[in-house]
Design a protein around this motif. Structure first.
Motif, PDB file in Angstrom:
ATOM      1  N   MET A  17     -46.670  28.437 -62.207  1.00  0.00           N
ATOM      2  CA  MET A  17     -46.815  27.433 -61.160  1.00  0.00           C
ATOM      3  C   MET A  17     -46.257  26.090 -61.604  1.00  0.00           C
ATOM      4  O   MET A  17     -46.526  25.598 -62.691  1.00  0.00           O
ATOM      5  CB  MET A  17     -48.286  27.272 -60.791  1.00  0.00           C
ATOM      6  CG  MET A  17     -48.521  26.375 -59.580  1.00  0.00           C
ATOM      7  SD  MET A  17     -50.279  26.088 -59.283  1.00  0.00           S
ATOM      8  CE  MET A  17     -50.839  27.761 -59.026  1.00  0.00           C
ATOM      9  N   SER A  18     -45.437  25.486 -60.728  1.00  0.00           N
ATOM     10  CA  SER A  18     -44.843  24.180 -61.026  1.00  0.00           C
ATOM     11  C   SER A  18     -44.505  23.482 -59.720  1.00  0.00           C
ATOM     12  O   SER A  18     -43.765  24.023 -58.890  1.00  0.00           O
ATOM     13  CB  SER A  18     -43.568  24.347 -61.866  1.00  0.00           C
ATOM     14  OG  SER A  18     -42.964  23.094 -62.106  1.00  0.00           O
ATOM     15  N   GLY A  19     -45.066  22.293 -59.525  1.00  0.00           N
ATOM     16  CA  GLY A  19     -44.794  21.530 -58.312  1.00  0.00           C
ATOM     17  C   GLY A  19     -44.965  20.045 -58.558  1.00  0.00           C
ATOM     18  O   GLY A  19     -45.445  19.624 -59.605  1.00  0.00           O
ATOM     19  N   ARG A  20     -44.556  19.243 -57.580  1.00  0.00           N
ATOM     20  CA  ARG A  20     -44.699  17.794 -57.697  1.00  0.00           C
ATOM     21  C   ARG A  20     -45.123  17.194 -56.362  1.00  0.00           C
ATOM     22  O   ARG A  20     -44.630  17.586 -55.297  1.00  0.00           O
ATOM     23  CB  ARG A  20     -43.386  17.142 -58.142  1.00  0.00           C
ATOM     24  CG  ARG A  20     -43.573  15.655 -58.473  1.00  0.00           C
ATOM     25  CD  ARG A  20     -42.256  14.944 -58.696  1.00  0.00           C
ATOM     26  NE  ARG A  20     -41.526  15.404 -59.837  1.00  0.00           N
ATOM     27  CZ  ARG A  20     -41.756  15.052 -61.109  1.00  0.00           C
ATOM     28  NH1 ARG A  20     -42.763  14.248 -61.380  1.00  0.00           N
ATOM     29  NH2 ARG A  20     -41.014  15.499 -62.089  1.00  0.00           N
ATOM     30  N   VAL A  21     -46.044  16.242 -56.428  1.00  0.00           N
ATOM     31  CA  VAL A  21     -46.504  15.509 -55.247  1.00  0.00           C
ATOM     32  C   VAL A  21     -45.552  14.331 -55.020  1.00  0.00           C
ATOM     33  O   VAL A  21     -45.363  13.499 -55.901  1.00  0.00           O
ATOM     34  CB  VAL A  21     -47.944  15.003 -55.443  1.00  0.00           C
ATOM     35  CG1 VAL A  21     -48.394  14.177 -54.243  1.00  0.00           C
ATOM     36  CG2 VAL A  21     -48.887  16.167 -55.692  1.00  0.00           C
ATOM     37  N   PHE A  22     -44.952  14.258 -53.834  1.00  0.00           N
ATOM     38  CA  PHE A  22     -43.992  13.189 -53.566  1.00  0.00           C
ATOM     39  C   PHE A  22     -44.417  12.251 -52.444  1.00  0.00           C
ATOM     40  O   PHE A  22     -43.781  11.216 -52.221  1.00  0.00           O
ATOM     41  CB  PHE A  22     -42.608  13.773 -53.245  1.00  0.00           C
ATOM     42  CG  PHE A  22     -42.524  14.531 -51.940  1.00  0.00           C
ATOM     43  CD1 PHE A  22     -42.114  13.898 -50.777  1.00  0.00           C
ATOM     44  CD2 PHE A  22     -42.835  15.871 -51.889  1.00  0.00           C
ATOM     45  CE1 PHE A  22     -42.025  14.596 -49.584  1.00  0.00           C
ATOM     46  CE2 PHE A  22     -42.756  16.584 -50.702  1.00  0.00           C
ATOM     47  CZ  PHE A  22     -42.349  15.947 -49.545  1.00  0.00           C
TER      48      PHE A  22
END
Length: 674
Positions: free
Chosen positions: A260-265
Motif C-alpha cells: 500500500m502506498s498513497g498520498r493525501v493531496f
C-alpha cells in the motif's frame, strides 16, 4: 484485470481557458449535457461560490470520464500564481498533463513556470493552443514563442484555417502529409538513433506504424510535446485533443496487490463538517474499515480507519468498498490527516513541494473584536486546505498572521472568511518572511538530577552553521546505550523524535524567525531508571521529558552561536522590448537588484537579475508603464542574504525558552489544561 487509469492535469496561465477546456472535454465524453461557462459560474469544476463570483479557479477539482477504454481523472488547477501551492500538490499525482496556451496572449510568465516544472518532473505533456477563434489569434507567432521560450521539443499536430475569426478550424495532419511526415521524422530521429539510421538507409522503411509508435513513446517519456489547436468555447479541436490523450499519454493499470502506498493531496469538509481526504493511490488497495498507517511530516506515524470511500465516476462521486492503485479517491475517517501525509509506504514521486514557499505574510484583524476566537477556528480550517498559509498567533493569542504568495490570495482569504464563516476582517501591511542563520558555534547541556534541570533527562546539543540553503541537518553523536530504548523502541526511532523536537524548536529563533541552514548535533544523553546508578536514579524518563527539555537546551546553544536575520532574494527573468532596456535597468538599480545576465533575441531582450523580495513588487507595478505593457517578469526564490541595515523581529507564537521561568510556567499551565 485492473482498469487502466490516466490521472491528467489541466494547467495554464490565468485566463488561458483551461476550465472551459475541462467543460468541453466532459461534454465530448458525454459526462455533461450542457457546457457550463466561467462567466455564468456554471462550470462543473469551479464549485466554490468565490470561484464563480471571480471567474478564477482557486482550489483543484477532480472529475472523471471514460476514453478509449480507460478512466481519465481530470484535475483542474488554479492558473493565478498566488495559488501555485494548489498546483504543486497536484504535480506529484499526475500521469500526464495538458498545458493550455492562449493563441492571443501566447506564452505568458506562468506558462513558463509550469512548463519547467512539468519538464523537471518528466510529466508527459501535450500543449493545447486555445482561443484560435479570437481576434488577435496568431498561431505562427505562438508556435515560434513556444519554441523560443519553453523547454523541450515540440511537433505541431495540425494547422489552423482562418485563425482570429469565428470560422477558425483545426485541421489535423495525416501521416500521408509529406511535410508533416518529414517534420515528425526529423524531430523523432533527433532522439532515436535507430530511427535516424533506418531513415538514412531507406526512407520508405520508416512506416506509418513506426512513426506512430515512436511519437507515442517519446511523448510518454516527456521527450516530445505534441501541440494541438482549438477553441474550447466552441469545441473546435477538442476531438483531436481527446484522441491525443488516448494515444500519446500513459494510461496504466496499477498493481492492487502491491504494498500500500498513497498520498493525501487535498483536504475538504463534508456536509456534516467531517474531514474528507483526497488520496492518490500509487500501489496496493485500501479497503473500507481498514486500519491505515499514516506517515506525517510533523508527528511521525499514526493510524486511522477509513470509514468511507468514494471515487470519481461519470462527472460525480460514487461510494465504493475499496480504492486501488492508480486511482484517486476520497476517504472518510482520517480525522488527524493533513495534506502531504502518506498512506502506507511513501510513494515514489518524492516530495510534494516543487515551488518556493511563500515569502510574504500579513496580520489578520477581525472587524468585530469579539470574533477573535471564531477567526482562529476559521483560519485553522483554511490551513487544512492550504497548509502553506501557515497560520500563526503570537504567544498572547491576540495577533494572528498568515503566509501569502500575493495580494490576490489575501483578497480571496478575506472574501472566504466573510462568505463562508461570516467573519469580516482587515489586513495589516504585507511584510516579508525572513529566516535566521547561525553565525558561529554554540553548545549547551542540561544534566539529569541537577538542581537546574526539572526533567528526567540529560540532553546536550551543539549548533553550527550549515551550507546556504541546506535546511536543518540533525546528527546523533551518542551511543545507543545512552538512549531510552524502553520508550522509543530503537535508536532510529529516538533519533527521529529528537530531530522532530529540534525542528519544532527552530521554528522560532532569537528574533522570532525560523532558524535554518544549520547542523544540530546531539552530543550528550541519558535517562533515569528507578534501579539505575545514583547519577541517573529516579522516576522513569518519558518522551515528555526529552520533548520539553529540548527547547531549553537548544535555544541556549543558539544564543551562544548567534544568528543573523536574512531576507529572501528573488531571481527575476524579465523579458522586455529592446527600446525599454535603459529605463528598466535604472528601475532595477533603484530596488537594489544585481543584473546577472542579459541576452538579445529579435526585438526582445531578457534580463536575469537578483533582488530583495521586499522590493520586487515595486518593480512589478512599474514594469507595464516602463515597457508599454509588453514587459513580463517571472521570479523564483534565490535563497536568502543577511538583511542590510535595520530589521524587525517577529512576534513569537510560543513562550521563549530563554526565559526559563516563564517557559516552565507555560508547561505547567499546559499540563493543567490537559
Amino acid at each position: 484485470m485492473p482498469r487502466k487509469t490516466l490521472n491528467l492535469g489541466i494547467l495554464a496561465h490565468v485566463d488561458a481557458g483551461k476550465t472551459t477546456l475541462t467543460e468541453r472535454l466532459l461534454y465530448a465524453a458525454g459526462v455533461i449535457d450542457t457546457v457550463g461557462t466561467v462567466d455564468a459560474g456554471t462550470t462543473r469544476t469551479d464549485t466554490l461560490a468565490l470561484e464563480r463570483q471571480r471567474g478564477i479557479t482557486i482550489k483543484s477539482a477532480v472529475v472523471s470520464f471514460e476514453i478509449a477504454g480507460a478512466t481519465v481523472n481530470l484535475i483542474d488547477t488554479p492558473g493565478h500564481p498566488d495559488f501555485i501551492a494548489e498546483v504543486e500538490r497536484v504535480l506529484s499525482l499526475l500521469d500526464g498533463a495538458v498545458l493550455v496556451i492562449s493563441a492571443v496572449e501566447g506564452v505568458q510568465p506562468q506558462t513558463r513556470v509550469l512548463m519547467r516544472a512539468l519538464r523537471r518532473l518528466r510529466i508527459p505533456t501535450l500543449l493545447f493552443v486555445n482561443k484560435i477563434d479570437r481576434g488577435g489569434a496568431d498561431v505562427g507567432r505562438v508556435i515560434e514563442a513556444i519554441r523560443r521560450r519553453l523547454p523541450g521539443a515540440i511537433i505541431p499536430m495540425g494547422t489552423v484555417d482562418g485563425p482570429g475569426t469565428r470560422a477558425a478550424r483545426f485541421r489535423p495532419y495525416g501521416f500521408d502529409d509529406p511535410t508533416f511526415r518529414a517534420a515528425l521524422t526529423e524531430v523523432l530521429a533527433e532522439r532515436d538513433d535507430s530511427l535516424l539510421a533506418a531513415y538514412v538507409e531507406d526512407e520508405s522503411a520508416v512506416t506509418d506504424g513506426r512513426l506512430r509508435g515512436e511519437l507515442a513513446a517519446q511523448s510518454r517519456r516527456s521527450l516530445l510535446h505534441p501541440v494541438f489547436f482549438g477553441a474550447a468555447t466552441t469545441g473546435e479541436g477538442v476531438p483531436a485533443l481527446m484522441t491525443g490523450l488516448a494515444e500519446l499519454l500513459p494510461a496504466e493499470a496499477g498493481d492492487p496487490e502491491a504494498e500500500m502506498s498513497g498520498r493525501v493531496f487535498k483536504i475538504d469538509r463534508g456536509s456534516a463538517g467531517e474531514k474528507v481526504a483526497y488520496v492518490r493511490m500509487f500501489g496496493g488497495t485500501v479497503q473500507i474499515r481498514q486500519r491505515l498507517r499514516l506517515g506525517t511530516a510533523t508527528s511521525g506515524d499514526a493510524e486511522a480507519k477509513a470509514t468511507g470511500i468514494s471515487v470519481p465516476e461519470h462527472g460525480g462521486w460514487v461510494r465504493r468498498p475499496h480504492l486501488v492503485a492508480g486511482e484517486i479517491g476520497r476517504l472518510w475517517g482520517l480525522n488527524g490527516v493533513r495534506i502531504g501525509d502518506t498512506i502506507g509506504q511513501p510513494p515514489p514521486s518524492g516530495d510534494l513541494q516543487h515551488f518556493a514557499p511563500p515569502t510574504m505574510e500579513t496580520v489578520v484583524v477581525p472587524v468585530r473584536p469579539g470574533d477573535g476566537g471564531a477567526l482562529r477556528g476559521a483560519l485553522a480550517r483554511l490551513a487544512e486546505q492550504d497548509p502553506l498559509i501557515n497560520v500563526r498567533s503570537d504567544d498572547t493569542g491576540r495577533e494572528i498572521s498568515v503566509s501569502l504568495y500575493g495580494e490576490v490570495q489575501k483578497e480571496v482569504i478575506g472574501a472566504t472568511l466573510a462568505t463562508d464563516f461570516g467573519i469580516d476582517v482587515t489586513f495589516r501591511e504585507t511584510t516579508i518572511i525572513c529566516v535566521e542563520r547561525p553565525v558561529g558555534r554554540g553548545e549547551a547541556v542540561e544534566i539529569l538530577n541537577t538542581e537546574s534541570n526539572p526533567f528526567q533527562a540529560t540532553i546536550g546539543l551543539r549548533v553550527e552553521p550549515g551550507p546556504p540553503d541546506s535546511g536543518i541537518e540533525f546528527r546523533m553523536r551518542v551511543e545507543p546505550q545512552a538512549m531510552p530504548m524502553y520508550v522509543y523502541r530503537n535508536a532510529d526511532t529516538f533519533t527521529e523524535h529528537m530531530a522532530r523536537y529540534v525542528r519544532r524548536t527552530l521554528c522560532e529563533g532569537r528574533f522570532g524567525w525560523q532558524v535554518t541552514d544549520c547542523v544540530i548535533t546531539m552530543i550528550d544523553c541519558s535517562y533515569s531508571l528507578a534501579d539505575g546508578p545514583p547519577s541517573t536514579r529516579g522516576p522513569l524518563s518519558t518522551p515528555a521529558d526529552f520533548r520539553n527539555l529540548t527547547p531549553l537546551v537548544l535555544m541556549r546553544a543558539v544564543e551562544e552561536a548567534g544568528t543573523v536575520v536574512c531576507e529572501p532574494m528573488l531571481r527575476m527573468s524579465l523579458e522586455i522590448p529592446v527600446w525599454s532596456i535603459s529605463a528598466v535597468l535604472t528601475a532595477l538599480g533603484r530596488i537594489g537588484a544585481a543584473v546577472k545576465h542579459q541576452s538579445l533575441r529579435g526585438d526582445l531582450t531578457t534580463i536575469e537579475a537578483v533582488a530583495p523580495a521586499a522590493r520586487v513588487p515595486d518593480l512589478q507595478r512599474r514594469l507595464p508603464g516602463l515597457t508599454a505593457g509588453e514587459g513580463v517578469v517571472e521570479s523564483t526564490l534565490d535563497g536568502y542574504r543577511p538583511v542590510r541595515g535595520e530589521f524587525t523581529g517577529r512576534p513569537r507564537t510560543t513562550v521563549d525558552p530563554r526565559n526559563r521561568e516563564r517557559y516552565l510556567l507555560s508547561l505547567t499551565r499546559q499540563g493543567a489544561r490537559g
